[in-house]
Design an enzyme around this catalytic site. Structure first.
Site, PDB file in Angstrom:
ATOM      1  N   HIS A 243     -61.455 -37.539  74.875  1.00  0.00           N
ATOM      2  CA  HIS A 243     -60.660 -36.348  75.148  1.00  0.00           C
ATOM      3  C   HIS A 243     -59.341 -36.685  75.837  1.00  0.00           C
ATOM      4  O   HIS A 243     -58.316 -36.058  75.580  1.00  0.00           O
ATOM      5  CB  HIS A 243     -61.474 -35.370  76.004  1.00  0.00           C
TER       6      HIS A 243
ATOM      7  N   ARG B 223     -66.932 -34.404  60.473  1.00  0.00           N
ATOM      8  CA  ARG B 223     -67.988 -35.040  61.276  1.00  0.00           C
ATOM      9  C   ARG B 223     -68.647 -33.955  62.122  1.00  0.00           C
ATOM     10  O   ARG B 223     -67.964 -33.095  62.690  1.00  0.00           O
ATOM     11  CB  ARG B 223     -67.397 -36.133  62.172  1.00  0.00           C
TER      12      ARG B 223
ATOM     13  N   CYS C  77     -62.447 -41.985  52.863  1.00  0.00           N
ATOM     14  CA  CYS C  77     -62.272 -41.262  54.121  1.00  0.00           C
ATOM     15  C   CYS C  77     -62.388 -42.200  55.316  1.00  0.00           C
ATOM     16  O   CYS C  77     -62.297 -41.769  56.453  1.00  0.00           O
ATOM     17  CB  CYS C  77     -63.279 -40.121  54.245  1.00  0.00           C
TER      18      CYS C  77
HETATM   19  C1  PEP Z   1     -66.866 -44.758  57.612  1.00  0.00           C
HETATM   20  O1  PEP Z   1     -67.884 -45.383  57.889  1.00  0.00           O
HETATM   21  O2  PEP Z   1     -65.868 -45.265  57.049  1.00  0.00           O
HETATM   22  C2  PEP Z   1     -66.768 -43.331  57.949  1.00  0.00           C
HETATM   23  C3  PEP Z   1     -65.739 -42.613  57.543  1.00  0.00           C
HETATM   24  O3  PEP Z   1     -67.732 -42.789  58.730  1.00  0.00           O
HETATM   25  P1  PEP Z   1     -67.836 -43.028  60.324  1.00  0.00           P
HETATM   26  O4  PEP Z   1     -66.557 -43.711  60.747  1.00  0.00           O
HETATM   27  O5  PEP Z   1     -68.015 -41.691  60.944  1.00  0.00           O
HETATM   28  O6  PEP Z   1     -69.046 -43.904  60.422  1.00  0.00           O
END
Ligand code: PEP
Ligand code: MG
Length: 603
Positions: free
Chosen positions: A198, A305, A511
């Site tokens: 934060h 998320r 992503c």
């Molecule tokens: C990843 O693993 O690339 C992803 C986008 O998920 P996280 O970073 O939340 O594990």
């Protein structure tokens, strides 16, 4: 430049600040051991409750101050601390310590505080570690109150000769970030912390450059030292020469010039010079980031998320609470996809009800879709919430850490059951739900063709895909140099997955954090990706980048990269190709701090 003047950490808020260091000791105060006579334990419990009330008032004040300085959404950051403050389990445990052991309220609170803090710090969950600073901030206020120390300290920054101040502290808490007199603080730096904490979010909102993770930095710094802090590179240079200060200022001028250019592209389409349009979406970790993601023109959410809903909780969030959140996001991005990722829980993640026994290797443990399928009630509540919210927008469900094809079949069955349940109960909701998988294990990448046949979309989680392919812990700062999605094994997998998904006519996106990095985004365009989901602050830069390049050229460079044999060669190939379109020095000035690479700073 002699090395020992340069401290390295991770940049969490971009920009360069030149000024004088002030070292702030904002730590848990020393608490004397004090036992109280049995007849007085009631008074100690009363003092504990009084302290909770006083700290609540103080946090509410900080929230108001943040609202004035940073905005309404940012002010909600303090809600997390307010929730932790009122945690019934913790307060009941402190009360028991007072009553059973005749401890003073401060001693009992400290005892419990240290236990909870140690538990959170050791968590393998990034989301939990992100909140450790919130917890520390709260514990400091509580102990100060119980010890009779003042809460309403407004830190005065600024040196006698009027140089801007750069605040150094062991851990930057949200309260600390807004408790300085604004104009005089030019930068923040801390030994601990994460980019998604934060305090880091607040520093970005206040546009104050910030570096975290300067391990051992405090021992090498004194109040009054001249420093140059670079919040993009994540460095602090102590005792800079006049030439180094000039360089830093020139770099900052380039960054600001780039920032101006970026502002201009916000309303423009993410279309390359040769007319290929990319779907540019945002990764949403926290509700506080919703406004900025929309303002930066994200065309939907490529990764929603949901783990923040669990942090600091002893119970699961209700279906209603989840439905409300999903609906809020869906309405905000109406018409665009919002990919809700099912809980990506790890073996020791909260809430306590699901905490598993100790796992030797939690990264390979009871995680993500495995937990969801083993706890179908929890998973069904999330699915039902998504089905309800789908009435208000293009909600889709995305499942993390897939390694087996039957994980998709089982998820589909749970969706079908949930549709029937909602129907029976007469709850308005969608009758179907598109689902997709995150490709973030080598197993999923190799099975991409088979997966693509069974789902509606694929999205590459390149953070985990890199981690599991290279067997390099993504959170280990010592291995940060070995963690690269430009490794030939990762690049070839990325190509394979893109071809597999598109061959089946599916939407395929990336992503993971690499999509937020301009050079990697250029590589992804060349490999064939037409949808990217990036961290909210990276949206303008990636949009700008897309508009500077052409896909034909990117494809040629990517082909050369696919034939290359080392990470270094691939990086050089892509840099050479990109430098024909943009000035890499200019780009470097605007490069955002690396996000999820080395976020574990605690020893
Ligand atoms: C990843 O693993 O690339 C992803 C986008 O998920 P996280 O970073 O939340 O594990
Ligand atoms: Mg992942």
């Amino acid at each position: 430049m002699s090395d020992d003047r340069l401290l390295s950490g991770v940049g969490v808020s971009p920009g360069i600040a030149v000024g004088q260091a002030i070292v702030v000791q904002f730590e848990l105060p020393d608490v004397p051991l004090r036992v109280v006579p049995a007849a007085k334990v009631g008074d100690e419990v009363a003092r504990l409750r009084e302290a909770v009330a006083a700290v609540r008032k103080h946090l509410e004040q900080l929230r108001r101050r943040t609202e004035e300085r940073a905005g309404k959404e940012e002010a909600k950051i303090f809600d997390a601390q307010l929730l932790m403050l009122e945690d019934k389990e913790v307060l009941a445990a402190v009360e028991r310590l007072i009553r059973d052991n005749q401890l003073s309220a401060e001693r009992a609170y400290e005892f419990k505080a240290l236990e909870v803090r140690a538990q959170w710090s050791r968590s393998t969950s990034k989301v939990v570690r992100d909140r450790v600073a919130d917890l520390s901030g709260l514990q400091i206020w509580m102990l100060r109150r119980l010890l009779g120390l003042p809460l309403d300290v407004l830190f005065r920054a600024g040196s006698a000769d009027g140089k801007p101040a750069i605040v150094f502290t062991r851990e930057l808490t949200p309260g600390l970030t807004v408790q300085f007199e604004g104009e005089k603080v030019a930068g923040f730096a801390s030994e601990e912390g994460t980019r998604t904490s934060h305090a880091a979010i607040l520093a970005r909102s206040l546009r104050i450059p910030c570096v975290m993770g300067l391990v051992g930095g405090l021992a090498r710094l004194e109040t009054g030292a001249d420093v140059v802090l670079d919040g993009s590179r994540g460095t602090v240079l102590v005792d800079p020469s006049p030439a180094e200060v000039r360089d830093a200022r020139a770099h900052e001028r380039r960054r600001r010039a780039l920032e101006k250019q970026l502002e201009k592209v916000v309303g423009q389409p993410a279309t390359t010079l040769d007319g290929v349009t990319i779907a540019l979406r945002g990764n949403l970790d926290l509700p506080e980031e919703l406004d900025v993601t929309a303002q930066h023109g994200a065309e939907g959410i490529g990764l929603l998320r949901t783990e923040f809903l669990l942090v600091g909780r002893t119970e699961m969030p209700s279906e209603d609470e989840q439905a409300r959140y999903f609906e809020r996001v869906a309405r905000r991005f109406h018409g665009h996809p919002v990919l809700v990722r099912s809980f990506d829980l790890g073996g020791d993640k909260f809430p306590a009800v699901f905490r598993s026994t100790h796992e030797g290797n939690p990264m390979l443990g009871w995680r993500a879709i495995r937990v969801c399928l083993d706890q179908p009630d929890m998973f069904r509540a999330q699915i039902r919430a998504a089905l309800r919210a789908r009435l208000h927008g293009n909600i889709q469900l995305m499942i993390p850490l897939v390694t087996q094809l039957d994980e998709i079949e089982q998820t589909r069955e749970l969706i079908a059951e949930s549709v029937r349940e909602l129907d029976r109960a007469g709850v308005p909701s969608a009758k179907e739900m598109p689902i997709g998988v995150m490709v973030e294990t080598p197993a999923a990448a190799v099975l991409a063709v088979e997966l693509a046949r069974r789902v509606d979309f694929l999205s590459v989680g390149s953070n985990d895909l890199t981690q599991y392919t290279l067997a390099v812990d993504r959170g280990n700062a010592r291995l940060a140099g070995r963690f690269s999605p430009f490794h030939p094994a990762v690049v070839r997998m990325l190509k394979w997955v893109c071809d597999a998904g598109q061959g089946a006519g599916r939407d395929v996106s990336v992503c993971g954090e690499m999509a937020s990095d301009p050079l990697a985004a250029f590589l992804l365009l060349g490999l064939g990706y037409r949808a990217l989901s990036v961290s909210p602050p990276a949206l303008p830069l990636v949009r700008w980048l897309i508009r500077q390049v052409d896909v034909v050229h990117a494809r040629r460079a990517a082909e050369a990269a696919l034939a290359a044999e080392t990470t270094g060669d691939i990086t050089r190939i892509m840099e050479a190709a990109l430098s024909e379109h943009v000035n890499l020095r200019f780009l470097e000035a605007g490069r955002l701090p690396k996000a999820r690479r080395s976020t574990t700073f605690r020893p």
